[in-house]
Motif scaffolding. Structure first.
Motif, mmCIF file in Angstrom:
data_model
loop_
_atom_site.group_PDB
_atom_site.id
_atom_site.type_symbol
_atom_site.label_atom_id
_atom_site.label_comp_id
_atom_site.label_asym_id
_atom_site.label_seq_id
_atom_site.Cartn_x
_atom_site.Cartn_y
_atom_site.Cartn_z
ATOM 1 N N GLU A 137 56.785 61.715 12.874
ATOM 2 C CA GLU A 137 57.835 61.592 12.074
ATOM 3 C C GLU A 137 58.742 60.252 11.727
ATOM 4 O OE1 GLU A 137 62.368 63.294 12.848
ATOM 5 O OE2 GLU A 137 60.740 64.299 13.665
ATOM 6 N N CYS A 138 58.884 59.781 13.035
ATOM 7 C CA CYS A 138 59.433 58.295 13.294
ATOM 8 C C CYS A 138 58.563 57.215 13.373
ATOM 9 C CB CYS A 138 60.499 58.361 14.478
ATOM 10 S SG CYS A 138 61.738 59.310 14.164
ATOM 11 N N HIS A 139 57.476 57.398 14.148
ATOM 12 C CA HIS A 139 56.579 56.445 14.423
ATOM 13 C C HIS A 139 55.428 56.044 13.547
ATOM 14 C CE1 HIS A 139 58.612 55.009 17.797
ATOM 15 N NE2 HIS A 139 58.688 56.326 18.574
ATOM 16 N N GLY B 154 54.881 52.555 12.832
ATOM 17 C CA GLY B 154 56.222 52.361 12.612
ATOM 18 C C GLY B 154 56.596 52.713 11.148
ATOM 19 N N ARG B 155 58.133 52.582 11.213
ATOM 20 C CA ARG B 155 58.443 52.927 9.707
ATOM 21 C C ARG B 155 59.516 51.694 9.435
ATOM 22 N NH1 ARG B 155 56.537 57.611 7.685
ATOM 23 N NH2 ARG B 155 56.079 59.232 9.206
ATOM 24 N N GLU B 156 59.291 50.887 8.424
ATOM 25 C CA GLU B 156 59.892 49.816 7.975
ATOM 26 C C GLU B 156 60.464 48.953 9.340
ATOM 27 O OE1 GLU B 156 60.815 52.600 5.695
ATOM 28 O OE2 GLU B 156 59.225 51.962 4.611
ATOM 29 N N ASN B 157 61.683 48.699 9.245
ATOM 30 C CA ASN B 157 62.349 47.982 10.249
ATOM 31 C C ASN B 157 63.044 49.199 11.127
ATOM 32 O OD1 ASN B 157 61.680 45.359 10.181
ATOM 33 N ND2 ASN B 157 63.047 45.025 8.580
ATOM 34 N N GLN B 158 63.252 50.484 10.651
ATOM 35 C CA GLN B 158 63.921 51.574 11.290
ATOM 36 C C GLN B 158 63.424 51.810 12.490
ATOM 37 O OE1 GLN B 158 66.628 53.833 10.173
ATOM 38 N NE2 GLN B 158 67.016 51.836 9.307
ATOM 39 N N TYR B 159 62.080 52.402 12.709
ATOM 40 C CA TYR B 159 61.216 52.654 13.836
ATOM 41 C C TYR B 159 60.359 51.889 14.328
ATOM 42 C CZ TYR B 159 64.372 56.706 13.101
ATOM 43 O OH TYR B 159 65.381 57.494 12.857
ATOM 44 N N PRO B 160 60.342 51.607 15.650
ATOM 45 C CA PRO B 160 59.330 50.456 16.259
ATOM 46 C C PRO B 160 57.856 50.862 15.780
ATOM 47 C CG PRO B 160 60.524 51.309 17.868
ATOM 48 C CD PRO B 160 61.151 51.997 16.568
ATOM 49 N N GLY B 161 56.885 50.042 15.578
ATOM 50 C CA GLY B 161 55.443 50.290 15.505
ATOM 51 C C GLY B 161 55.128 50.263 16.979
ATOM 52 N N LEU B 162 54.235 50.986 17.226
ATOM 53 C CA LEU B 162 53.512 51.176 18.552
ATOM 54 C C LEU B 162 52.191 50.432 18.872
ATOM 55 C CD1 LEU B 162 54.340 54.824 19.179
ATOM 56 C CD2 LEU B 162 55.698 52.979 19.740
ATOM 57 N N ALA C 227 62.510 59.263 27.534
ATOM 58 C CA ALA C 227 63.405 58.796 26.206
ATOM 59 C C ALA C 227 62.743 59.263 25.014
ATOM 60 C CB ALA C 227 63.374 57.165 26.334
ATOM 61 N N MET C 228 61.795 59.922 25.077
ATOM 62 C CA MET C 228 60.995 60.530 23.573
ATOM 63 C C MET C 228 60.715 62.097 23.693
ATOM 64 S SD MET C 228 61.001 57.914 21.527
ATOM 65 C CE MET C 228 62.098 56.637 22.007
ATOM 66 N N PRO C 229 60.721 62.635 22.658
ATOM 67 C CA PRO C 229 60.916 62.152 21.452
ATOM 68 C C PRO C 229 62.703 61.615 21.249
ATOM 69 C CG PRO C 229 60.072 64.517 21.310
ATOM 70 C CD PRO C 229 60.178 64.096 22.683
ATOM 71 N N PHE C 230 62.920 60.746 20.582
ATOM 72 C CA PHE C 230 64.201 59.994 20.583
ATOM 73 C C PHE C 230 65.294 61.228 20.553
ATOM 74 C CE2 PHE C 230 67.893 57.706 18.658
ATOM 75 C CZ PHE C 230 67.780 56.758 19.676
ATOM 76 N N ASP C 231 65.142 62.076 19.683
ATOM 77 C CA ASP C 231 66.234 63.010 19.217
ATOM 78 C C ASP C 231 65.946 64.419 20.366
ATOM 79 O OD1 ASP C 231 63.961 63.529 18.230
ATOM 80 O OD2 ASP C 231 64.793 64.359 16.161
ATOM 81 N N HIS C 232 64.846 64.468 21.125
ATOM 82 C CA HIS C 232 64.976 65.572 22.099
ATOM 83 C C HIS C 232 64.171 64.877 23.492
ATOM 84 C CE1 HIS C 232 65.086 67.822 18.465
ATOM 85 N NE2 HIS C 232 65.714 68.420 19.158
#
Lengths: 178, 396
Positions: A66-68, A74-82, A115-120
């Motif tokens: 969802e984020c990565h 990654g998603r644009e500059n929003q979420y870091p690529g891995l 720290a991940m998933p960021f929201d949980h």
């Protein structure tokens, strides 16, 4: 001995003599360890468990993509690529990622675990963390799809930039104060 | 506030004065018209100071907010304007539930409630805090328009708490103790490795800032303060100190906060913030006027005290020594000032500082020659502002 030195020595002696305030509450080492999340490069702190990229793929799809993004883009500059950038660090356009930059696989595990998933954060089991760590390393071509990661094998994974870090040189600093 | 703003206000005040004499029937004497008292003071509605916020992701709380340095006087940053850099938002913490665990290579693992920490002999000190990623746009060749945008990840306040050394002595460090892993109670449980020498030197566990309890954004109820070390290491919402023989090499000391050099190698565990200075007025977006202008700004160093600030108003041809506001405190910002007559010439103004270790702030070119433009952190090159012929000041 300068006055400053003797004053320091006096202060140290005074402190050595001071009896403890006793404001802390003693806890057993075992009790303290339950709160300990830290994983060191040599693998200290890793809990028992295992997983590979194959087992991790559905977890990654459900909880990380969802984020990565599906393959860690990654998603644009929003979420870091891995992924990506391996071999780019000495070029004018270096790309830092888990694959190209991070020196230790243990740091990948530790970061996902705490720290991940960021929201949980801290919602994954140890086996799930080994498995999604394997996915991130597999997407970077560092492990194979069925290579098992566990508390023994993870610290032995050699990251591409393992030797890429050097101590500080502080070139403009003439001498250190303190 | 810019020189032009100041002038406009004087003009407005004059206008208001005229208005009150002509329309005297509607104007009440000041003694009758004052407002009621209130439990918390607020800024005058005429003052528009605010942090500039930059959220980096759609998830709340990753990003930074920057201090409006161009609008502040003196050296102390008001707590509500202190810069922020969070990686996983601001947690809401009940201080009665919060405790600090000290464990690892100690004779006796201990937990401390907030009440217990406040029982220790307390200490206050002023020091600056700065994100080591500050001013990075300038390094990359994209200087943003204002000093808030370029240098706003810097603040300076008074902190109150207990000496970390004193707390560690309660648990009694074992001889093998070399590092402390400091961990916060934010969503990401952010952690950094601290050399034990620093922990035993001037490190503090603080619960107070500028005379009151810490604000949530600054780590309420407990924060680690390491004077002179990069901001990220001053762990907020601190609730665990693990004493060890080696650094953890956590994500924030490998993936981030390491300095990539042109060789492709990166320097790691780089902690001290070296000497910097910047002119905050006149600065980007402001206006200088013909005649007298005060040049003023801030200088600071993680290596002790600032000893000298020089200012050039002629594009670096000559340098004049600026006056430093006393008291000059260890690892704190110093305000410098230089009177200046502007005669309408287009020019570049800049400042350069020296600290008590003999360290002289490098120019951007000197920095890049050794560190390249991708270091990402710890850039401290001299900051230049261009004064246009019309008096407008722009970042260069």
């Amino acid at each position: 001995m300068s006055w400053r030195c003797s004053f320091l020595l006096f202060a140290v002696l005074l402190q050595a003599q001071q009896k403890p305030f006793g404001f802390g509450k003693p806890v057993s080492a075992e009790e303290a360890r339950k709160r300990d999340l830290t994983v060191f490069p040599d693998g200290r702190g890793l809990p028992p468990g295992r997983g590979d990229a194959k087992a991790g793929a559905p977890i990654y799809a459900a909880k990380c993509a969802e984020c990565h993004n599906d393959r860690g883009e990654g998603r644009e500059n929003q979420y870091p690529g891995l992924v990506g950038g391996i071999g780019s660090l000495a070029t004018p356009k270096p790309k830092k990622s888990v694959g190209s930059y991070w020196p230790y696989a243990t740091t990948v595990w530790d970061h996902i675990h705490r720290a991940m998933p960021f929201d949980h954060p801290r919602s994954l089991t140890a086996d799930e963390v080994y498995a999604v760590t394997a996915v991130v390393l597999y997407l970077n071509g560092i492990v194979t799809e069925t290579q098992e990661l566990n508390e023994k094998t993870l610290p032995q994974v050699r990251m591409p930039n393992r030797d890429g870090f050097i101590p500080e040189t502080r070139p403009f600093q003439k001498r250190k104060v303190r | 506030m810019s020189v032009k703003d100041e002038d406009r206000r004087r003009f407005l005040a004059l206008g208001a004065g005229l208005l009150s004499t002509t329309a005297c029937t509607t104007t009440k004497p000041a003694s009758e018209s004052g407002a009621h008292m209130r439990p918390h003071g607020l800024r005058s509605p005429h003052e528009k100071v605010a942090r500039v916020i930059r959220e980096l992701t759609a998830s709340p709380g990753t990003g930074s907010s920057r201090t409006p340095l161009q609008h502040l006087y003196g050296t102390i940053t008001p707590s509500d304007l202190h810069y922020e850099r969070h990686h996983a938002g601001v947690p809401a913490i009940d201080p009665l539930q919060h405790e600090l665990l000290v464990h690892g290579l100690v004779e006796q693992p201990l937990t401390f409630s907030m009440a217990a920490l406040r029982r220790f002999p307390s200490v206050s000190r002023t020091c600056f805090l700065e994100c080591s990623g500050n001013v990075i746009g300038d390094l990359r060749g994209n200087p943003p328009p204002t000093v808030q945008d370029s240098h706003g990840l810097l603040s300076c306040t008074e902190w109150t708490g207990v000496s970390l050394r004193m707390v560690l002595e309660e648990a009694r460090l074992k001889p093998e103790a070399k590092w402390l892993i400091a961990e916060g109670a934010d969503a990401s449980r952010m952690a950094r490795s601290i050399p034990v020498e620093k922990a035993l030197d001037d490190a503090l566990l603080v619960y107070g800032q500028n005379g009151e309890a810490l604000r949530p954004e600054q780590g309420y109820p407990l924060r680690l303060i390491l004077p002179g070390f990069e901001g990220n290491m001053n762990v907020k919402w601190l609730d665990r100190l693990l004493v060890t023989d080696q650094p953890a090499m956590s994500v924030k000391e490998t993936a981030n906060y390491t300095e990539l050099l042109p060789s492709g190698k990166a320097e790691v565990l780089t902690f001290v913030m070296e000497a910097r200075s910047v002119i905050t007025s006149p600065s980007g977006g402001q206006q200088v006027l013909n005649g007298f202008n005060e040049i003023t700004g801030l200088a600071w160093t993680g290596l002790g005290k600032i000893t000298k600030v020089e200012v050039s108003t002629d594009n670096g041809k000559t340098w004049q020594v600026a006056a430093l506001q006393e008291p000059i405190l260890d690892k704190s910002v110093v305000r410098f000032r230089l009177p200046w007559e502007w005669k309408g010439e287009e020019t570049i103004i800049q400042s350069r500082c020296t600290d008590e270790s003999g360290y002289v702030q490098p120019s951007r070119d000197e920095f890049i020659a050794l560190r390249g433009i991708n270091a990402g952190y710890h850039y401290n090159g001299i900051k230049c502002w261009q004064v246009k012929a019309d008096g407008h000041v722009v970042a260069v």
